[in-house]
Write a protein that holds these residues in place. Structure first.
Motif, short mmCIF file in Angstrom:
data_model
loop_
_atom_site.label_atom_id
_atom_site.label_comp_id
_atom_site.label_asym_id
_atom_site.label_seq_id
_atom_site.Cartn_x
_atom_site.Cartn_y
_atom_site.Cartn_z
N LEU A 26 0.73 -1.09 -0.01
CA LEU A 26 -0.05 0.00 0.05
C LEU A 26 0.94 1.31 -0.01
O LEU A 26 0.31 2.34 -0.50
N ASP A 58 -7.73 -1.56 3.19
CA ASP A 58 -8.94 -1.27 2.09
C ASP A 58 -8.46 -1.39 0.89
O ASP A 58 -7.50 -0.84 0.28
N ASP A 89 -7.35 1.21 -1.58
CA ASP A 89 -6.12 1.91 -1.42
C ASP A 89 -5.04 1.35 -2.50
O ASP A 89 -3.74 2.18 -2.50
N GLU A 102 -3.61 1.71 -5.66
CA GLU A 102 -3.80 2.52 -6.77
C GLU A 102 -3.16 1.68 -8.00
O GLU A 102 -3.71 1.55 -9.01
#
Length: 110
Positions: free
Chosen positions: A15, A83, A86, A88
C-alpha cells in the motif's frame, strides 16, 4: 497462521508503494494468503476456478472482477484493516456502471 500474518504485513507494505511499483499478480497472491485461502478455496470464495486464480497470480490473465467479487474482497480485507481501494496499482477492471456505483456510493458516504 504465520504465513497469513507475513502476507498481511507485505500487503500493507504494498500500500505504501507508488502505484507504478505495485504489481497486480503479487497483490492477488498476498490478498489470497492474507485471507488464509489456498488457490482452490480462493476460487470457490470468488466463484471461479483455481486455474483462473493461478493465471492471475502468474500474470497470465488480468482479473476482471464482478461487483459482488469486489464487495466480497473489500469486506474481508477490511476485517484485516486493509482497504482494497487503497491499491492504486491494483488494476481492478470494472465495467462503467460498476465504477459509477462505487464512486456514487463513496461520495454519499463522505
Amino acid at each position: 497462521m504465520e504465513n497469513m500474518e507475513k502476507s498481511l504485513a507485505l500487503l500493507k507494505q504494498e500500500l505504501r508503494k507508488p502505484a507504478k511499483f505495485q504489481k497486480t499478480p503479487e497483490i492477488i497472491k498476498l490478498i489470497r494468503v492474507s485471507l488464509g485461502y489456498t488457490q482452490q478455496d480462493f476460487g470457490v470464495f470468488l466463484g471461479t476456478q483455481s486455474t483462473t486464480v493461478s493465471r492471475w497470480e502468474t500474470g497470465k490473465n488480468q482479473p476482471i472482477f464482478t461487483q459482488d467479487q469486489v464487495n466480497l474482497l473489500d469486506y474481508e480485507l477490511k476485517k484485516l484493516g486493509v482497504d482494497l481501494f487503497d491499491f492504486e496499482g491494483f488494476d481492478i477492471k470494472l465495467k462503467p456502471h460498476q465504477y459509477k456505483f462505487i464512486k456514487s456510493h463513496a461520495l454519499a458516504m463522505a
